[in-house]
Design a protein around this motif. Structure first.
Motif, short mmCIF file in Angstrom:
data_model
loop_
_atom_site.label_atom_id
_atom_site.label_comp_id
_atom_site.label_asym_id
_atom_site.label_seq_id
_atom_site.Cartn_x
_atom_site.Cartn_y
_atom_site.Cartn_z
N LEU A 15 0.83 -1.20 0.00
CA LEU A 15 0.00 0.00 0.00
C LEU A 15 0.87 1.25 0.00
CD1 LEU A 15 -2.53 -1.05 2.78
CD2 LEU A 15 -2.91 -1.12 0.32
N ARG A 16 0.34 2.29 -0.63
CA ARG A 16 0.99 3.59 -0.56
C ARG A 16 0.84 4.12 0.86
NH1 ARG A 16 1.60 6.52 -5.27
NH2 ARG A 16 1.18 8.41 -4.10
N PRO A 17 1.77 4.92 1.33
CA PRO A 17 1.69 5.44 2.70
C PRO A 17 0.39 6.19 3.00
CG PRO A 17 3.87 5.85 1.82
CD PRO A 17 3.03 5.31 0.68
N ASP A 18 -0.16 6.92 2.03
CA ASP A 18 -1.38 7.68 2.29
C ASP A 18 -2.61 6.78 2.38
OD1 ASP A 18 -0.90 7.31 -0.46
OD2 ASP A 18 -2.28 8.91 -1.00
N VAL A 19 -2.53 5.54 1.95
CA VAL A 19 -3.65 4.60 2.04
C VAL A 19 -3.56 3.75 3.31
CG1 VAL A 19 -4.78 2.64 0.86
CG2 VAL A 19 -3.82 4.52 -0.48
#
Length: 83
Positions: A36-40
């Protein structure tokens, strides 16, 4: 992923089982992962991550408790993101 699946899971200790004739054999592996991307990441719920070993009445494991290669050599993983 290993702590979420292997250590904290009620299911199998990994998503892939490999038996080899080496001196050291670990058998269970976790090749299948959630990236996952950090913002997700805040939307990810650790307690929803599961290794699926049964679909309805169909077991994805053979009689020895390892993935049934007639179905697949990997067990699927399931997780949930919240909005």
């Amino acid at each position: 992923m290993w702590s979420l699946l292997g250590d904290a899971s009620d299911g199998p200790p990994g998503s892939y089982y490999y038996s080899q004739s080496e001196h050291v054999t670990y058998f269970w592996h976790t090749f299948d992962q959630v990236l996952l991307r950090p913002d997700v990441l805040p939307m990810f719920q650790n307690d929803t991550l599961k290794i699926i070993d049964r679909v309805g009445e169909l077991s994805l494991l053979n009689n020895n408790g390892i993935p049934d290669k007639n179905i697949s050599d990997h067990l699927p993983i399931l997780f949930q993101l919240t909005c």
